[in-house]
Design a protein around this motif. Structure first.
Motif, mmCIF file in Angstrom:
data_model
loop_
_atom_site.group_PDB
_atom_site.id
_atom_site.type_symbol
_atom_site.label_atom_id
_atom_site.label_comp_id
_atom_site.label_asym_id
_atom_site.label_seq_id
_atom_site.Cartn_x
_atom_site.Cartn_y
_atom_site.Cartn_z
ATOM 1 N N ARG A 67 40.885 24.945 34.062
ATOM 2 C CA ARG A 67 39.449 24.710 34.141
ATOM 3 C C ARG A 67 38.742 26.068 34.146
ATOM 4 N NH1 ARG A 67 37.380 19.850 35.622
ATOM 5 N NH2 ARG A 67 39.403 19.230 36.496
ATOM 6 N N LYS A 68 37.775 26.256 33.255
ATOM 7 C CA LYS A 68 37.121 27.561 33.141
ATOM 8 C C LYS A 68 36.437 27.968 34.437
ATOM 9 C CE LYS A 68 35.469 31.197 30.876
ATOM 10 N NZ LYS A 68 34.351 31.649 31.678
ATOM 11 N N THR A 69 35.883 27.022 35.171
ATOM 12 C CA THR A 69 35.216 27.363 36.433
ATOM 13 C C THR A 69 36.210 27.891 37.464
ATOM 14 O OG1 THR A 69 35.370 25.017 37.051
ATOM 15 C CG2 THR A 69 33.270 25.789 36.131
ATOM 16 N N ALA A 70 37.475 27.462 37.373
ATOM 17 C CA ALA A 70 38.500 27.989 38.276
ATOM 18 C C ALA A 70 38.807 29.442 37.962
ATOM 19 C CB ALA A 70 39.769 27.142 38.188
ATOM 20 N N LEU A 71 38.801 29.780 36.681
ATOM 21 C CA LEU A 71 38.996 31.173 36.287
ATOM 22 C C LEU A 71 37.808 32.039 36.707
ATOM 23 C CD1 LEU A 71 40.515 30.680 32.733
ATOM 24 C CD2 LEU A 71 41.656 31.789 34.660
ATOM 25 N N ASP A 72 36.611 31.488 36.596
ATOM 26 C CA ASP A 72 35.417 32.272 36.933
ATOM 27 C C ASP A 72 35.414 32.703 38.396
ATOM 28 O OD1 ASP A 72 34.447 32.109 34.353
ATOM 29 O OD2 ASP A 72 33.205 30.346 34.752
ATOM 30 N N ILE A 73 36.009 31.910 39.268
ATOM 31 C CA ILE A 73 36.029 32.242 40.696
ATOM 32 C C ILE A 73 36.784 33.541 40.955
ATOM 33 C CG2 ILE A 73 36.998 31.502 42.941
ATOM 34 C CD1 ILE A 73 36.313 28.629 42.114
ATOM 35 N N VAL A 74 37.846 33.795 40.189
ATOM 36 C CA VAL A 74 38.675 34.982 40.427
ATOM 37 C C VAL A 74 38.397 36.102 39.432
ATOM 38 C CG1 VAL A 74 40.518 33.663 41.530
ATOM 39 C CG2 VAL A 74 40.577 34.023 39.041
ATOM 40 N N ALA A 75 37.373 35.942 38.592
ATOM 41 C CA ALA A 75 37.057 36.969 37.590
ATOM 42 C C ALA A 75 36.537 38.238 38.262
ATOM 43 C CB ALA A 75 36.025 36.430 36.606
ATOM 44 N N PHE A 76 36.768 39.368 37.609
ATOM 45 C CA PHE A 76 36.281 40.653 38.111
ATOM 46 C C PHE A 76 35.994 41.570 36.925
ATOM 47 C CE2 PHE A 76 40.867 40.852 37.777
ATOM 48 C CZ PHE A 76 41.135 42.113 37.251
ATOM 49 N N ARG A 77 35.168 42.561 37.161
ATOM 50 C CA ARG A 77 34.841 43.511 36.095
ATOM 51 C C ARG A 77 35.945 44.562 35.968
ATOM 52 N NH1 ARG A 77 30.078 42.784 33.826
ATOM 53 N NH2 ARG A 77 28.547 41.479 34.919
ATOM 54 N N HIS A 78 36.230 44.941 34.741
ATOM 55 C CA HIS A 78 37.259 45.955 34.506
ATOM 56 C C HIS A 78 36.832 47.269 35.165
ATOM 57 C CE1 HIS A 78 39.852 48.796 32.396
ATOM 58 N NE2 HIS A 78 40.598 47.768 32.034
ATOM 59 N N PRO A 79 37.716 47.899 35.937
ATOM 60 C CA PRO A 79 37.325 49.104 36.696
ATOM 61 C C PRO A 79 36.795 50.235 35.823
ATOM 62 C CG PRO A 79 39.453 48.291 37.439
ATOM 63 C CD PRO A 79 39.097 47.500 36.218
ATOM 64 N N GLN A 80 37.371 50.410 34.621
ATOM 65 C CA GLN A 80 36.934 51.505 33.741
ATOM 66 C C GLN A 80 35.939 51.050 32.680
ATOM 67 O OE1 GLN A 80 40.576 51.383 34.475
ATOM 68 N NE2 GLN A 80 39.832 52.678 36.145
ATOM 69 N N GLU A 81 35.854 49.750 32.453
ATOM 70 C CA GLU A 81 34.942 49.216 31.438
ATOM 71 C C GLU A 81 34.158 48.064 32.056
ATOM 72 O OE1 GLU A 81 36.888 48.656 27.521
ATOM 73 O OE2 GLU A 81 38.692 49.384 28.540
ATOM 74 N N PRO A 82 33.143 48.361 32.852
ATOM 75 C CA PRO A 82 32.461 47.320 33.627
ATOM 76 C C PRO A 82 31.767 46.243 32.792
ATOM 77 C CG PRO A 82 31.333 49.433 33.808
ATOM 78 C CD PRO A 82 32.624 49.710 33.149
ATOM 79 N N MET A 83 31.602 46.482 31.509
ATOM 80 C CA MET A 83 31.007 45.451 30.662
ATOM 81 C C MET A 83 32.012 44.340 30.340
ATOM 82 S SD MET A 83 27.901 46.282 30.298
ATOM 83 C CE MET A 83 27.405 45.182 28.976
ATOM 84 N N ARG A 84 33.299 44.600 30.581
ATOM 85 C CA ARG A 84 34.322 43.600 30.282
ATOM 86 C C ARG A 84 34.708 42.827 31.538
ATOM 87 N NH1 ARG A 84 39.307 44.052 28.670
ATOM 88 N NH2 ARG A 84 39.730 46.259 29.069
ATOM 89 N N ILE A 85 34.814 41.507 31.396
ATOM 90 C CA ILE A 85 35.248 40.639 32.487
ATOM 91 C C ILE A 85 36.755 40.403 32.359
ATOM 92 C CG2 ILE A 85 35.014 38.360 33.547
ATOM 93 C CD1 ILE A 85 32.603 40.153 33.929
ATOM 94 N N CYS A 86 37.440 40.514 33.471
ATOM 95 C CA CYS A 86 38.888 40.293 33.496
ATOM 96 C C CYS A 86 39.229 39.073 34.343
ATOM 97 C CB CYS A 86 39.606 41.515 34.084
ATOM 98 S SG CYS A 86 39.472 43.008 33.070
#
Length: 330
Positions: free
Chosen positions: A160-179
């Motif tokens: 479920r995409k909403t389950a992934l969104d809960i643990v998402a974080f910004r890339h430490p060196q590339e803050p525009m990218r979501i990991c």
């Protein structure tokens, strides 16, 4: 254009021998409201040329420089438009009804964040082996995820995409990218994510009946690869310990024993019985729980390792090939 119900994310990197089979198994799904996001991870063979021969409007190709499997999955998930994210590695295959069954499961169980199934092993030529992953399907706890990884492999889950969104974080060196996956891991990136998701307690892990994924075992490899995999897994434990030390203190030894037994089975698949026996010895020195809880599986692993280690190579290869798909190392 309406968004698809499911986004299938397939990283591609130097898999020219297998990628057509993987794509064909996705396009053959009985459930058709999906998109296939193929992530070109900067390989050097003809994999992408093969991908580009498929003429289907549901296929979208995203190109990037090489970031590894975790980075390619992150790129694919970020480009996905579906409410559900299905992962498939480009050397594996699916049964035709896989997406349909997972969608029914997720639609009718809103508390479930990760839906998965068992997997049938295939050899490098696509032939069915006698091995399969038959994981625990219900009442899965964070402990189960840590110690037994019921998801099993990277081509089994629909998330479920909403389950992934809960643990998402910004890339430490590339803050525009979501990991979603931690890109510092080149191995064990999947179990790191599953543990992180399980510890939130926001969504459940639950499986459905059937071996709906065909998981390919490729022959070859060295014991050094197994050692690197174990080192990567230990990094997952160290990272988890920083955030949940009590959890690791309670279940870490059991998890380590199961992981060593798993790697012993991988060593058997690679034809290295001596290394498998060494790993089993280390596993049960740490914790006897795999022996107590799963005596048959533990005994079979010992027996398989012993066969490959002590019988003549031609005989043990004949016995093992139908199970592992590989010949015994000599």
């Amino acid at each position: 254009m309406n968004n698809p119900a499911i986004s299938v994310v397939m990283p591609v990197y130097n898999v020219e021998k297998y990628v057509a089979e993987a794509i064909e198994s996705v396009l053959a799904q009985t459930f058709t409201d999906f998109e296939l996001v193929i992530v070109d991870d900067g390989g050097s063979d003809s994999s992408m040329e093969i991908c580009e021969t498929f003429d289907d409007a549901r296929i979208h190709i995203v190109k990037q420089s090489n970031r590894g499997l975790a980075g390619a999955r992150n790129t694919g998930i970020s480009a996905a438009r579906g409410d559900y994210i299905a992962l498939i590695d480009s050397d594996d295959r699916w049964e035709a009804e896989k997406l349909a069954l997972h969608k029914i499961h997720l639609d009718n169980n809103p508390e479930v964040g990760v839906s998965y199934s068992g997997s049938q092993f295939i050899d490098q030529n696509g032939n069915m082996l006698r091995q399969a992953q038959r994981p625990k399907l219900e009442n899965v706890t964070a402990k189960d995820v840590l110690t037994r990884n019921p998801v099993g492999n990277g081509s089994a889950p629909v998330i479920r995409k909403t389950a992934l969104d809960i643990v998402a974080f910004r890339h430490p060196q590339e803050p525009m990218r979501i990991c979603y996956f931690d890109e510092t891991f080149r191995q064990s990136e999947d179990i790191e994510l599953w543990i992180r998701m399980a510890l939130t307690g926001e969504y459940a892990f639950e499986g459905i009946d059937g071996n709906l994924t065909q998981y390919r075992i490729v022959s070859g490899g060295l014991s050094a690869n197994i050692a690197a995999q174990y080192e990567s897994w230990n990094r997952v434990i160290e990272k988890t310990n920083k955030k949940a030390p009590g959890f690791i203190a309670q279940f870490g030894d059991e998890a380590r024993a199961y992981q060593l037994r798993y790697l012993a089975r991988r060593s058997v698949q690679m034809g290295d019985g001596a290394f498998a026996l060494s790993l089993l010895k280390d596993a049960y020195a740490i914790s006897a729980k795999p022996l107590i809880k799963e005596p048959l599986k533990s005994a079979v692993t010992y027996a398989a390792a012993g066969v490959i280690r002590f019988l003549p190579a031609n005989l043990s290869s004949k016995i093992a090939s139908g199970w592992t798909g590989v010949k015994v190392a000599t």
